[in-house]
Every structure is written in structure tokens, then in C-alpha cells.
Design a protein around this motif. Structure first.
Motif, PDB file in Angstrom:
ATOM      1  N   MET B   1       0.844  -1.191   0.000  1.00 26.03           N
ATOM      2  CA  MET B   1       0.000   0.000   0.000  1.00 26.03           C
ATOM      3  C   MET B   1       0.885   1.249   0.000  1.00 26.03           C
ATOM      4  O   MET B   1       1.929   1.275   0.631  1.00 26.03           O
ATOM      5  CB  MET B   1      -0.868  -0.028   1.266  1.00 26.03           C
ATOM      6  CG  MET B   1      -1.830   1.119   1.343  1.00 26.03           C
ATOM      7  SD  MET B   1      -2.883   1.032   2.798  1.00 26.03           S
ATOM      8  CE  MET B   1      -1.743   1.332   4.103  1.00 26.03           C
ATOM      9  N   ARG B   5       4.190  10.211   3.747  1.00 19.61           N
ATOM     10  CA  ARG B   5       4.853  10.475   5.022  1.00 19.61           C
ATOM     11  C   ARG B   5       5.512  11.845   4.956  1.00 19.61           C
ATOM     12  O   ARG B   5       6.111  12.193   3.942  1.00 19.61           O
ATOM     13  CB  ARG B   5       5.955   9.422   5.252  1.00 19.61           C
ATOM     14  CG  ARG B   5       5.421   8.037   5.541  1.00 19.61           C
ATOM     15  CD  ARG B   5       5.853   7.602   6.927  1.00 19.61           C
ATOM     16  NE  ARG B   5       5.056   6.470   7.383  1.00 19.61           N
ATOM     17  CZ  ARG B   5       5.410   5.207   7.202  1.00 19.61           C
ATOM     18  NH1 ARG B   5       6.534   4.910   6.612  1.00 19.61           N
ATOM     19  NH2 ARG B   5       4.629   4.237   7.652  1.00 19.61           N
ATOM     20  N   PRO B   6       5.438  12.641   6.028  1.00 20.79           N
ATOM     21  CA  PRO B   6       6.077  13.957   6.016  1.00 20.79           C
ATOM     22  C   PRO B   6       7.595  13.863   5.889  1.00 20.79           C
ATOM     23  O   PRO B   6       8.192  12.881   6.332  1.00 20.79           O
ATOM     24  CB  PRO B   6       5.721  14.545   7.384  1.00 20.79           C
ATOM     25  CG  PRO B   6       4.829  13.605   8.048  1.00 20.79           C
ATOM     26  CD  PRO B   6       4.779  12.339   7.285  1.00 20.79           C
ATOM     27  N   ASN B   8      11.464  16.401   5.297  1.00 20.56           N
ATOM     28  CA  ASN B   8      12.132  17.693   5.200  1.00 20.56           C
ATOM     29  C   ASN B   8      13.202  17.607   4.127  1.00 20.56           C
ATOM     30  O   ASN B   8      14.122  16.809   4.247  1.00 20.56           O
ATOM     31  CB  ASN B   8      12.816  18.026   6.531  1.00 20.56           C
ATOM     32  CG  ASN B   8      11.980  18.980   7.346  1.00 20.56           C
ATOM     33  OD1 ASN B   8      11.269  19.807   6.780  1.00 20.56           O
ATOM     34  ND2 ASN B   8      12.054  18.861   8.652  1.00 20.56           N
ATOM     35  N   VAL B 349       4.288   0.689   2.008  1.00 19.96           N
ATOM     36  CA  VAL B 349       4.250  -0.007   3.286  1.00 19.96           C
ATOM     37  C   VAL B 349       3.962  -1.466   3.008  1.00 19.96           C
ATOM     38  O   VAL B 349       3.075  -1.799   2.216  1.00 19.96           O
ATOM     39  CB  VAL B 349       3.134   0.564   4.185  1.00 19.96           C
ATOM     40  CG1 VAL B 349       3.183  -0.097   5.540  1.00 19.96           C
ATOM     41  CG2 VAL B 349       3.283   2.044   4.307  1.00 19.96           C
ATOM     42  N   LYS B 350       4.774  -2.315   3.644  1.00 24.15           N
ATOM     43  CA  LYS B 350       4.534  -3.744   3.440  1.00 24.15           C
ATOM     44  C   LYS B 350       3.263  -4.136   4.180  1.00 24.15           C
ATOM     45  O   LYS B 350       3.096  -3.832   5.352  1.00 24.15           O
ATOM     46  CB  LYS B 350       5.724  -4.545   3.941  1.00 24.15           C
ATOM     47  CG  LYS B 350       6.309  -5.372   2.812  1.00 24.15           C
ATOM     48  CD  LYS B 350       7.454  -6.264   3.187  1.00 24.15           C
ATOM     49  CE  LYS B 350       7.385  -6.935   4.515  1.00 24.15           C
ATOM     50  NZ  LYS B 350       8.678  -7.506   4.898  1.00 24.15           N
ATOM     51  N   THR B 351       2.393  -4.761   3.520  1.00 23.32           N
ATOM     52  CA  THR B 351       1.164  -5.161   4.188  1.00 23.32           C
ATOM     53  C   THR B 351       1.151  -6.670   4.353  1.00 23.32           C
ATOM     54  O   THR B 351       1.821  -7.403   3.636  1.00 23.32           O
ATOM     55  CB  THR B 351      -0.074  -4.750   3.385  1.00 23.32           C
ATOM     56  OG1 THR B 351       0.020  -5.364   2.105  1.00 23.32           O
ATOM     57  CG2 THR B 351      -0.167  -3.265   3.236  1.00 23.32           C
TER      58      THR B 351
END
Lengths: 498, 354
Positions: B1, B5-6, B8, B349-351
Motif C-alpha cells: 500500500m 509520510r512527512p 524535510n 508499506v509492506k502489508t
């Protein structure tokens, strides 16, 4: 040894550079009441949000009854029998109780109302959580709302129930009945995790206690392994904390503020009824009450944001609601509860935020003196120990809650006000920041009168010279903070029992 | 999925993300052209080379960008105090109408050296008047200014058409929908034998002035606070209503000036082809400029290059000039994506199959 129902293995979660949770390993056993303890910002809520599927972990795995699971969203966690009651209730005010409970569970085109009502009634009888199902949520008390939240979870057949600071907005009486509910749920083989930073609750209820500090799990204990509240507090903070504040005696001087029959009506509801109060220089008067009893309105009225009826005397001048909001004196400092949206502008830097209430001091008619502002901001940041990642140029939204509060305090106290209205000044702050705010306020009263609006009994007792109890928009009682007899009855006053 | 993610990252990286995305929007657009059986390379070459072919071509870019800077400025002024002025097109039209009526009928009452000044002044008044209605509705009865200002655009355009088809039509104009040519005393002086008028420099000066006004003055500061967080402004006891009114009127006045600049500098009469969407393009310009007035001229010139290029493409390749609007849309989209991706990264992301 029993098999854990829920196992967290190496859980990590970061927000930007900041790790809110790091390497957390925790086992939760079926049927236990597990207390999660920690200061504000220790990562408790983050961890619980991961378990309930609100956040995705960056690292680590979750096992449910030994099988690895992945909670992509709260719905999936819910399907596995995990439910959470948030600190701020997630209810829809305009819907009735039963509609709130059934929300999100109906997959048919029509609503089988009878069926739902029967099912809820059965659950509420079994679990002794009795609420009028047809009432609108807006008309419920906080305690009743909490019952609805619990019913919601039971209706969805939650086996593991998570509570985020469940007692923070309840009256003492409501807290007692909430504890009974928890013990009952435990008897019914539900597993309960609750977040708190109230130490008494932990000893009263918990089977096991886990302590988080700075995002890491320090340890898990049995209650009998910990000797005293003081030890528990030390484990939480990592050092000894003083529970008593040393307060210098100050002789009250001239009257600064006098309220005469202040009333305030909002949306046809009387929020404040004939408030009379007097505050002298050198004095801290605490308005103590359970939230929702009009103290928010009192703060806004005195802060010049909300209109009122009645008269207000400030430094030998008489004001009405109209003149007070229009010609709000600059020698009044209002430190609002909502520091993110009211007390500061999150998208502007700290220099801009410094002059929010002090523009008149740092500008002529046509120009702003940015050089002076720069200097002043720098001094205040260092004097008040505000941790700002980019110094003066840090945006207000990049400060943590505690640091933002310290910054606002610095701004307001440095103004040399005659009157300070401090509304829930330490709410959501950790112990260290709380202590600092308290000391600052105590020092400030040498030059000013302070009205402290708070729901925290300890705060009122530690700081105030006089305590005024507010209940349903009225000041029910006013007494000295040295009066032991009255103090012992505070709980009763707060709930309106006497 | 995939989730966001934030993160900088450095400014150079942010800029390269932006250019990467703009480049890809050009690629996607090229694909569309390819399916239309046109040669995308030739078309891009036409768009981006025509404006630089000679000095006159480039001057046309500047001519087109002048009203765009103004309409963008108008939108930006409103945004800075937290309002949305979608009625720029209508305010532009009203500015042009006011300016025209003065130029046609009232010049005789004033000495000729003041004609131009008054003609421009009335364009400001016209625009401000048209912005007065939405803002007063907003302040008195909380009526949404986005909708009311937008609807007034249509009223303004129909009013203008009525005027140049009816009472203001040039009797010697052989039925052409437009007024008579204005007297020379109200013409905006042109420079260097091009259609660039001194209006450009007025506009640039105004933008600079506004920039310093926001930065240096107490009122400018209050405007920024109100725009970012009205609740904090209330907490600080700023008089909000007055400033909201003043800024929206200023916004309208700038739109009106754009209208005045068009009729006094380009057409020298009120005629069909005035309301061609500068008001709406202004929204895009203000957005691309990121609330920063100093970036407006650059953004407007970029958008004008597309416009001038598109006109050339229309005559050479028989493609409708409106196709550049598609390209503009793509670029805006790329910009929005760049904004998101410079603050967040897309991670996998590993689901686990539950």
C-alpha cells in the motif's frame, strides 16, 4: 504463563525527525486492566492510535493471538475486536444515542431500527450502561457521552477496549461510576488498556502498569512492585519531582478588577449568571470548575472576545460589555486555553507572534520596529527556556505545546500587565513545563492581579490565594485556599452536590 | 500500500521536484498532441520560440502580461486577508466601463493634462464599486463572497454588452460593436514603438509598494494575521471588518485598473473582446505566485508566453488557441503535486494479508 492476546514487537513511529515511539515491545494479556502511564508527549496516545489502526507504524509488528496482523485503518482493527474511546469523544451531536451507536455498522439500504434498538438495549442492560437511547447526544452530560462511547464499542463486539485519559473531563462522582464499569467489563473478560497521568487511578485499578518515557517503554510493573506514588512519578519523569510549590507570602494591595453582575448569553442559553468578583494586586484568584460550567465564557468575556451584560471595573474605570471589547486595555494579558488557534498564528514565525498582542509597543503609526522585535524575541526565548528549532524564525506550529505555552507566557508577562487571565495554563503540559509555568505565574503576581481559570484542583490549591467554585454559570462558593474545611468539600461543590 | 509520510528536504530538491513534474506535464500533453496527429515538438517549438523571435514578439508577451499581473494582484490582495475574489473579471469590466464613460463624455469638463489621471482613477472606482457589493453582503449577512462575486461577473459582462451594442455604440462605426475611439488625451503613452504602455511601470510600482506595506507597516501586519488566523486577530483585538472592507475594495480597484489599462492602453475604445478571461487567469497567477506579490510578474510573463505562443500555433497548425488552457491546467496540477511532494514522500508499506 498465559498467551498474550496482543503483542507489540519493536514498534516505531516517527513524525518528521521526531520518534514518538521507538522499539516498543509490549504484551497485553486477556482480561487484564493495563495502565499506560507517562508524561505528556511520552508517546502514549501515538502507541494507542497504532493499536487501534489510526496510525500506521513505521517499524515493527503487531500480533493478535499469536498471528501477525496489519491494521490499515480503524475499521480493520475494529473487525478484530479492538476499539478506542478517544479523549475527545467522537460522537455526532445532532444524532440520537442509538444512531450514534449504530453508525458505521449498517450495510443494508434500509435501517432495521427495531432490531438495532433491541440489540443495544440488551447490551446496555447486561453491562449496566443505561442511557436514554432516544436522546440527542448534544443533551447528554460528559459521563453519559462516555457511556455511549463504551456502548458503541460493545455493540461492535470489541474485546480489547482502549481509553485515552478517560477521567480527564469527568466529575469525581462520574469517575467513581466509570471505575465500576471498568471492573465490570473486566469481569466479563474484556481486556482494557487505559492511558492516564493520574497516579491514584493507576493504583486503584490496574493489574499491570507500563511506563513510557520519551517514546520508549521504560518497564512494565505489577502495582505491588511499586512502593509509592512518588516512586511512580519518578519513573515517569526520570527524576524526583516536587509536589508542593513554595509560595512566597505577598500582601494583597489595591483592587485591580471588580466584576459586578456579569452575565452572558449565547445561543439563547445563559452561560454566566450574575458573576461578582474582586481581585487585588498581588493575589491569585482561581476559578475552579468542571469544564462546561461557564468558565470558558468567563475567560472569553474577560479576554475581550465575548460580549457581556453587567459592569466591569478595571483600574478605576467602568466598562460595559461594549466598551470592554472595543477599547480593550493593553495592560490586560489573556493567556487562552487554545494556544494553537487563538493565542498564536501557527503559520507565522515567533517574531510575528511576539507582536500579536504587543503591536503598539513595537511600532509607530507607519512602521514596525523589526530590529527591536528580533532582539526581544531572542531574549525571551532564552529567558523562558523555549526550545525553538529555528530560533526566532521558527513557525509557531513547529513548537511543541509546552514550548508554545512558555512562549505565550513570556510574551504576556513581559508586557508588564496589571491583570493576567490565565485559562487552563498547564493543560496538556508535562510536569517539568507545568512547574515552570507555575513559578512564572507566582512571580508575576508581585506586579499584577491574576485570575486563574482551571479545572485542576491541584493547580488551584498550589497557586491560588482564593478559590471560587463555578457551577452552571454561577459562582457557588468563594473561600481562602487555607480553609481546610472548605477544601475537603471541593469535590462536592464541583458536582453541585451542595 | 502507498501512503504519504512527512519529510524535510532542501530547497534545491524542492525546485527539482517542481521542474520534474512540469516536465512530465509537458510530456503528457505531448502525448495528447501526438494522438491529435500533430507534431508535439514543432508545436512546443512554436510556443516557446515565437515570443522570442524578435523584440516585437516579446513585447507582445509583456503587453499580455500587464493585465494579468493586475488581475493576479487583485486576487492575491484578497487572499492575503483570507478572502476569495472570484469577481475579478466583472470588476475589470466595470473599471473599463467607468473609464470609457469618462473618456467619451466627461473629458470636456477637465483640463486635458488631467484626463489620463481621471480616466485611470475612474477605472479604480468602477472596480472598487463592483467589489463593494459582495464584501458588504459578506460583512453584513455573512453571504459567501466567492459565489456573489462570481455571479456579478455575468451581470457586468451583460451590462457592458448592452452599452456597446446600445447607448454607447459608435454612430460612425458601421454597426461594429464598440464605442467611438477615445480622445487622444486619455491614451496611455506607449513605449519603444510597441504596445507596451507606461501602465506596466505603474503596476510594478504598486506591487512593490504593497510588498513593503505588508512587511513594514502595522496595518500590513494585521492583514497578514487576519488572513492566516481570524480567531487570533480577534484575540489581539484588531478591527477586522474595516480592514476586510478596505482590502476587498483595493482588490476590486486593481481589477478595475486592469480594465482601464486595457481600454486606455490597448483598444482605446470599449469593444468586444475585453472580457477574455484575464480575471480567471489571475486566480491561477496568484496561486502560482504563492501569495508572494514579487513573484507575480514572473508568473504572469510565463503564462503570457503560453498565450502568445498559442495564438501562433492557432494560425500555423489550425489548433484552437484554447488548447493552452489544457496545458495551463496541467502545469497548475504539476505545481500542486510538487507542493505536496516537497512536504511528503510517497512510501510503500509492506502489508500482511490478514
Amino acid at each position: 504463563m498465559q498467551e498474550p492476546i496482543l503483542r507489540l514487537s519493536n514498534i516505531g513511529k516517527s513524525f518528521g525527525d521526531f520518534w514518538a515511539n521507538e522499539n516498543i515491545n509490549l504484551d497485553i494479556f486477556p482480561g487484564e486492566i493495563h495502565a499506560l502511564l507517562g508524561e505528556n508527549g511520552a508517546g502514549k496516545s501515538t502507541l494507542m492510535s497504532i493499536i487501534s489502526g489510526n496510525y500506521l507504524p513505521d517499524k515493527g509488528k503487531i500480533y493478535l493471538k499469536g498471528k501477525e496482523v496489519f491494521f490499515r485503518n480503524p475499521k480493520i482493527a475494529q473487525d478484530y475486536g479492538i476499539g478506542m474511546v478517544h479523549q475527545k469523544f467522537m460522537l455526532i451531536d445532532n444524532l440520537s444515542v442509538w444512531e450514534n451507536i449504530a453508525l458505521g455498522t449498517i450495510s443494508k439500504f434500509t435501517i432495521p431500527k427495531e432490531e438495532i434498538l433491541n440489540k443495544i438495549q440488551k447490551i446496555s442492560k447486561e453491562s449496566k450502561l443505561e442511557v436514554d437511547l432516544h436522546k440527542k447526544v448534544i443533551n447528554l452530560s460528559e459521563g453519559e457521552k462516555q457511556k455511549v462511547e463504551i456502548l458503541k464499542l460493545l455493540y461492535k463486539q470489541a474485546k480489547i477496549l482502549i481509553f485515552d485519559e478517560p477521567t480527564s473531563i469527568l466529575t469525581p462522582q462520574e469517575i467513581d461510576s466509570f471505575f465500576e464499569i471498568l471492573l465490570f467489563l473486566k469481569k466479563r473478560k474484556h481486556t482494557i488498556i487505559f492511558i492516564t497521568h493520574k497516579l491514584e487511578e493507576v493504583f486503584k485499578l490496574a493489574d499491570r502498569i507500563s511506563i513510557l518515557r520519551k517514546g520508549r517503554l521504560i518497564a512494565t510493573f505489577l502495582p505491588q512492585e511499586i512502593r509509592s506514588k512518588k516512586e511512580l512519578a519518578r519513573l515517569m519523569v526520570g527524576r524526583d519531582i516536587v509536589f508542593k510549590v513554595d509560595k512566597e507570602e505577598i500582601q494583597p494591595q489595591e483592587t485591580i478588577l471588580k466584576l459586578e453582575n456579569i452575565s452572558c448569553t449565547k445561543e439563547k442559553q445563559k452561560k454566566l449568571k450574575n458573576i461578582n468578583l474582586e481581585i487585588k494586586k498581588g493575589e491569585i484568584v482561581a476559578i475552579l470548575g468542571v469544564s462546561g460550567n461557564g468558565q470558558e465564557n468567563l475567560a472569553r468575556v474577560l479576554g475581550g472576545i465575548e460580549d457581556f451584560e453587567g459592569r466591569l471595573y478595571f483600574q478605576n474605570q467602568t466598562y460595559t460589555g461594549h466598551t470592554w471589547t472595543k477599547n480593550f486595555p493593553s495592560s490586560v494579558s489573556y493567556i487562552p486555553e487554545d494556544r494553537h488557534n487563538l493565542g498564536s498564528v501557527s503559520e507565522l514565525d515567533l517574531e510575528h507572534n511576539l507582536i500579536l498582542t504587543r503591536l503598539f509597543q513595537f511600532s509607530s503609526k507607519w512602521f514596525i520596529f523589526w530590529d527591536k522585535i528580533k532582539e526581544k524575541t531572542k531574549i525571551l526565548l532564552s529567558n523562558f527556556h523555549v526550545k525553538a528549532p529555528k530560533g526566532n524564525k521558527t513557525l509557531a506550529r513547529h513548537l511543541s505545546g509546552g514550548n508554545l505555552q512558555k512562549f505565550i507566557l513570556a510574551r504576556e508577562l513581559d508586557k508588564n500587565p496589571q491583570l493576567i487571565i490565565a485559562e487552563q495554563p498547564t493543560q496538556g503540559l508535562d510536569i517539568q513545563a507545568t512547574e515552570e509555568v507555575w513559578h512564572r505565574l507566582l512571580a508575576a503576581r508581585k506586579k499584577a492581579a491574576i485570575l486563574l481559570i482551571t479545572g485542576d484542583i491541584k493547580e488551584a490549591l498550589s497557586l491560588a490565594d482564593k478559590i471560587a467554585i463555578i457551577f452552571q454559570g454561577e459562582i457557588k462558593k468563594l473561600f481562602s485556599s487555607q480553609n481546610r474545611e472548605e477544601i475537603s468539600k471541593i469535590g462536592l461543590y464541583l458536582t453541585g452536590a451542595i | 500500500m502507498l501512503i504519504l509520510r512527512p519529510r524535510n528536504i532542501s530547497l534545491t530538491k524542492k525546485i527539482s521536484i517542481f521542474f520534474f513534474l512540469v516536465l512530465s506535464s509537458f510530456l503528457i500533453f505531448a502525448l495528447i498532441l501526438f494522438f491529435l496527429k500533430k507534431n508535439p515538438l514543432l508545436i512546443y517549438k512554436t510556443i516557446f520560440f515565437t515570443p522570442f523571435y524578435d523584440f516585437y514578439s516579446f513585447s507582445e508577451v509583456i503587453v499580455k502580461s500587464t493585465p494579468l499581473i493586475l488581475t493576479g494582484f487583485s486576487v492575491l490582495i484578497a487572499i492575503r486577508i483570507g478572502l476569495w475574489n472570484i469577481g475579478v473579471e466583472g470588476q475589470l469590466v466595470l473599471g473599463a466601463i467607468f473609464s470609457s464613460i469618462f473618456s467619451l463624455y466627461f473629458t470636456k469638463y477637465f483640463p486635458s493634462s488631467t484626463h489620463l489621471f481621471f480616466a485611470l482613477f475612474f477605472s479604480l472606482v468602477g472596480g472598487a464599486l463592483w467589489s463593494f457589493f459582495p464584501i458588504i453582503l459578506k460583512l453584513k449577512w455573512k453571504i459567501n463572497e466567492i459565489i456573489s462575486s462570481l455571479l456579478l461577473n455575468y451581470v457586468a459582462i451583460i451590462l457592458m454588452e448592452h452599452l456597446y451594442f446600445g447607448p454607447l455604440r459608435d454612430p460612425m462605426g458601421f454597426g461594429f460593436p464598440g464605442t467611438a475611439i477615445f480622445p487622444q488625451s486619455v491614451w496611455l503613452p506607449r513605449l519603444w514603438h510597441t504596445r507596451i504602455s507606461i501602465a506596466l511601470f505603474i503596476v510594478l510600482a504598486l506591487i512593490l509598494l504593497f510588498y513593503f506595506f505588508l512587511k513594514k507597516t502595522p496595518t500590513g501586519y494585521k492583514i497578514k494575521v487576519i488572513g492566516e488566523n481570524p480567531k487570533a486577530a480577534q484575540y489581539a483585538h484588531f478591527k477586522q471588518k474595516k480592514l476586510l472592507l478596505a482590502m476587498f475594495l483595493l482588490s476590486g480597484a486593481m481589477a478595475g485598473l486592469a480594465g482601464g489599462e486595457e481600454v486606455l492602453g490597448i483598444h482605446r475604445r470599449l469593444q468586444q473582446g475585453l472580457a477574455i478571461g484575464y480575471g480567471y487567469d489571475g486566480i491561477i497567477a496568484a496561486f502560482l505566485a504563492q501569495k508572494n506579490p514579487l513573484l507575480l510578474p514572473l508568473v504572469s510573463i510565463f503564462l503570457s508566453i503560453l498565450k502568445v505562443g498559442a495564438e501562433e500555433v492557432q494560425s500555423v497548425f489550425h489548433l484552437s488557441a484554447s488548447f493552452t488552457q489544457v496545458l495551463e491546467g496541467f502545469i497548475l496540477l504539476a505545481f500542486l503535486m510538487a507542493k505536496t511532494f516537497s512536504e511528503f514522500k510517497l512510501t510503500r508499506v509492506k502489508t500482511v494479508k490478514n
